[in-house]
Design an enzyme around this catalytic site. Structure first.
Site, PDB file in Angstrom:
ATOM      1  N   PHE A 116       0.841  -1.195   0.067  1.00 18.78           N
ATOM      2  CA  PHE A 116       0.075   0.030   0.010  1.00 18.78           C
ATOM      3  C   PHE A 116       0.943   1.318  -0.030  1.00 18.78           C
ATOM      4  CE2 PHE A 116      -3.032   2.924   1.867  1.00 18.78           C
ATOM      5  CZ  PHE A 116      -4.193   2.556   1.359  1.00 18.78           C
ATOM      6  N   ASP A 195       2.017  -5.454   8.281  1.00 13.80           N
ATOM      7  CA  ASP A 195       0.766  -4.703   8.133  1.00 13.80           C
ATOM      8  C   ASP A 195      -0.431  -5.637   7.970  1.00 13.80           C
ATOM      9  OD1 ASP A 195      -1.352  -2.677   7.475  1.00 13.80           O
ATOM     10  OD2 ASP A 195       0.143  -1.260   6.649  1.00 13.80           O
ATOM     11  N   TYR A 220     -10.987   0.398  10.545  1.00 10.21           N
ATOM     12  CA  TYR A 220     -12.112   0.722   9.772  1.00 10.21           C
ATOM     13  C   TYR A 220     -12.326  -0.438   8.657  1.00 10.21           C
ATOM     14  CZ  TYR A 220      -8.237   3.097   7.400  1.00 10.21           C
ATOM     15  OH  TYR A 220      -7.127   3.417   6.615  1.00 10.21           O
ATOM     16  N   LYS A 221     -11.499  -1.327   8.349  1.00 12.28           N
ATOM     17  CA  LYS A 221     -11.820  -2.148   7.096  1.00 12.28           C
ATOM     18  C   LYS A 221     -12.650  -3.654   7.782  1.00 12.28           C
ATOM     19  CE  LYS A 221      -8.015  -0.396   4.818  1.00 12.28           C
ATOM     20  NZ  LYS A 221      -6.656  -0.233   4.306  1.00 12.28           N
ATOM     21  N   ARG A 374     -12.487  -4.057  -7.450  1.00 17.44           N
ATOM     22  CA  ARG A 374     -12.266  -4.958  -6.235  1.00 17.44           C
ATOM     23  C   ARG A 374     -13.695  -5.232  -5.329  1.00 17.44           C
ATOM     24  NH1 ARG A 374      -8.179  -2.383  -1.611  1.00 17.44           N
ATOM     25  NH2 ARG A 374      -9.984  -1.027  -1.579  1.00 17.44           N
TER      26      ARG A 374
HETATM   27  C1  PLP Z   1      -5.842   0.674   4.631  1.00 16.90           C
HETATM   28  C2  PLP Z   1      -4.510   0.521   4.686  1.00 16.90           C
HETATM   29  C3  PLP Z   1      -3.703   1.691   5.454  1.00 16.90           C
HETATM   30  C4  PLP Z   1      -4.228   2.896   5.735  1.00 16.90           C
HETATM   31  O1  PLP Z   1      -3.253   3.729   6.423  1.00 16.90           O
HETATM   32  P1  PLP Z   1      -4.231   4.900   7.347  1.00 16.90           P
HETATM   33  O2  PLP Z   1      -3.060   5.538   8.076  1.00 16.90           O
HETATM   34  O3  PLP Z   1      -5.321   4.552   8.053  1.00 16.90           O
HETATM   35  O4  PLP Z   1      -4.884   5.871   6.256  1.00 16.90           O
HETATM   36  C5  PLP Z   1      -2.343   1.461   5.356  1.00 16.90           C
HETATM   37  N1  PLP Z   1      -1.722   0.286   5.048  1.00 16.90           N
HETATM   38  C6  PLP Z   1      -2.428  -0.799   4.663  1.00 16.90           C
HETATM   39  C7  PLP Z   1      -1.672  -2.031   3.922  1.00 16.90           C
HETATM   40  C8  PLP Z   1      -3.683  -0.626   4.341  1.00 16.90           C
HETATM   41  O5  PLP Z   1      -4.544  -1.382   3.673  1.00 16.90           O
END
Ligand code: PLP
Length: 414
Positions: A116, A195, A220-221, A374
């Site tokens: 990400f 992560d 939040y996911k 997705r």
């Molecule tokens: C959703 C996600 C994030 C989100 O980071 P925020 O700091 O909450 O915006 C980070 N890393 C991964 C791999 C994600 O899927």
């Protein structure tokens, strides 16, 4: 399959006011649990409205720890190894910086080109701060969907301080073998940071069993904590004393309300806290975690595998013949709980699904560049019929060229 589904009653735990929507984006923003609505109402009207500042001593001060101990159960850690705070991006900064500092002499951070982007940006920022002798090296995917062990073996070496990877990658849903990769990092003397943003609540995670050093993730996911809800971080017990956080705030101090002028870090995981927690958002995380603990991660995973296999079966029969390709591993052991379907018109197909001009159902997936639709499978509230109706609808949008009614201009959030 819906009538035989052992988790079929879990949908009732969620607030679902619009019945004509098929929601397939729970991997980006999970649905709102019914109990969360009541909880937020209580926290605002009673705890904030009535009890005011007294609420800090009536539960607010410990709230982050309540959330953390439930999270710890879901990700296979001890409760004093997890703390809920800040965003995933910030938590990555805190842990990665501390880890690289501890590994003095080693100047390389390894990640991959499926990660990400915020994770890579944070690591690039750390490198820029540490100096020109440091470098970020990315393992490159050969097929654009997965990373094989051989590529990682070639990328991680004796100069690697830290390996940072997403357990489940955000676009293809490729899932790493956490045990094998963590062991590889350790063999080379590197620390391993996972992560878990697309993994926690979607697949069983066993941080302790796999001897993981560090982890971060959002709530939040698949954890259904609400938009922008605080993230979490995990530090293995033996490492906690050896790491020093790069941001020293009063909530990470040993005795914040002594108002001492000189910082002394709190013992254990608490030193990774920084400032005053967002109490309303913290409260909102709890009901979602309770639902997951009640359902059990093994049952959730079982249904997720059945549902993603069913989706792939429908793809092969209905969508592959009309020009779609699959952007996720077809082997369930290498896949999380979402599936990417690729089509040159993916963006406009998504728009037509979300804002139909000619259909009665709205299907909400999301779009990821360049050509991915997705589809998030969230077993707690996704049914098999919804998957069937969605694939049938995608086929129709393409066959009847409904997507041509939409412009290619992108929204700010896709
Ligand atoms: C959703 C996600 C994030 C989100 O980071 P925020 O700091 O909450 O915006 C980070 N890393 C991964 C791999 C994600 O899927």
């Amino acid at each position: 399959m819906d009538t035989q589904d052992p988790l079929k009653n879990f949908r009732k735990h969620f607030y679902i006011p619009e019945t004509d929507i098929i929601y397939l984006d729970g991997n980006s923003l999970g649905r709102l649990p019914e109990k969360t609505r009541e909880k937020i109402q209580h926290t605002t009207d009673y705890e904030w409205g009535t009890r005011l500042i007294r609420s800090w001593n009536e539960g607010w001060y410990e709230r982050s720890l309540d959330v953390s101990s439930k999270l710890a159960r879901i990700i296979g850690a001890e409760e004093d190894e997890v703390i809920t705070c800040d965003s995933t991006s910030l938590n990555l900064y805190k842990l990665a910086y501390a880890a690289v500092k501890k590994q003095s002499g080693r100047t390389k951070i390894v990640s991959d080109n499926l990660n990400f982007p915020t994770d890579l940006y944070i690591l690039q920022g750390i490198i820029a701060q540490l100096g020109p002798e440091y470098e970020l090296v990315l393992a490159k995917s050969k097929d654009g969907l997965t990373i094989d062990m051989q590529t990682l073996e070639e990328t991680i070496d004796e100069n690697t301080a830290l390996v940072v990877l997403s357990h489940v990658t955000f676009k293809s849903a490729f899932m790493y073998n956490m045990k094998a990769v963590t062991a590889l990092a350790h063999r080379k003397g590197a620390l391993m940071l996972w992560d878990l943003s697309h993994a926690a609540g979607a697949v069983p995670v066993a941080l302790n069993i796999n001897n993981v050093d560090l982890a971060i993730g959002c709530t939040y996911k698949y954890l259904n904590g609400g938009p922008g809800s605080p993230a979490y971080l995990y530090v293995k017990k033996e490492l906690q004393d050896q790491l020093s956080p790069p941001i020293w705030g009063w909530f990470g101090e040993s005795d914040p309300f002594s108002f001492e002028l000189q910082y002394k870090p709190a013992a254990g995981i608490k030193k990774f806290l920084v400032g005053t927690p967002p109490v309303l958002s913290l409260e909102a995380i709890l009901p979602g975690l309770d639902i997951i603990i009640l359902a059990g991660m093994e049952s959730i995973r079982q249904k997720s595998v059945l549902q993603t296999e069913y989706l792939i079966y429908l793809f092969e029969n209905l969508l592959e013949p009309i020009g779609f390709t699959i952007g996720s591993p077809v082997d369930a052991d290498m896949r999380g709980s979402h599936i990417s379907l690729q089509h040159p018109e993916a963006y406009r197909i998504c728009k037509a699904l979300i804002n139909p001009k000619r259909a009665s159902i709205k299907v909400i997936p999301d779009f990821r560049k360049p050509d991915n639709i997705r589809i998030g499978i969230t077993p707690l509230y996704t049914s098999f019929s919804e998957i069937f109706l969605s694939i049938e609808r995608i086929k129709k949008v393409v066959e009847e060229k409904e997507f041509e009614l939409f412009s290619v201009e992108m929204d700010a959030v896709t």
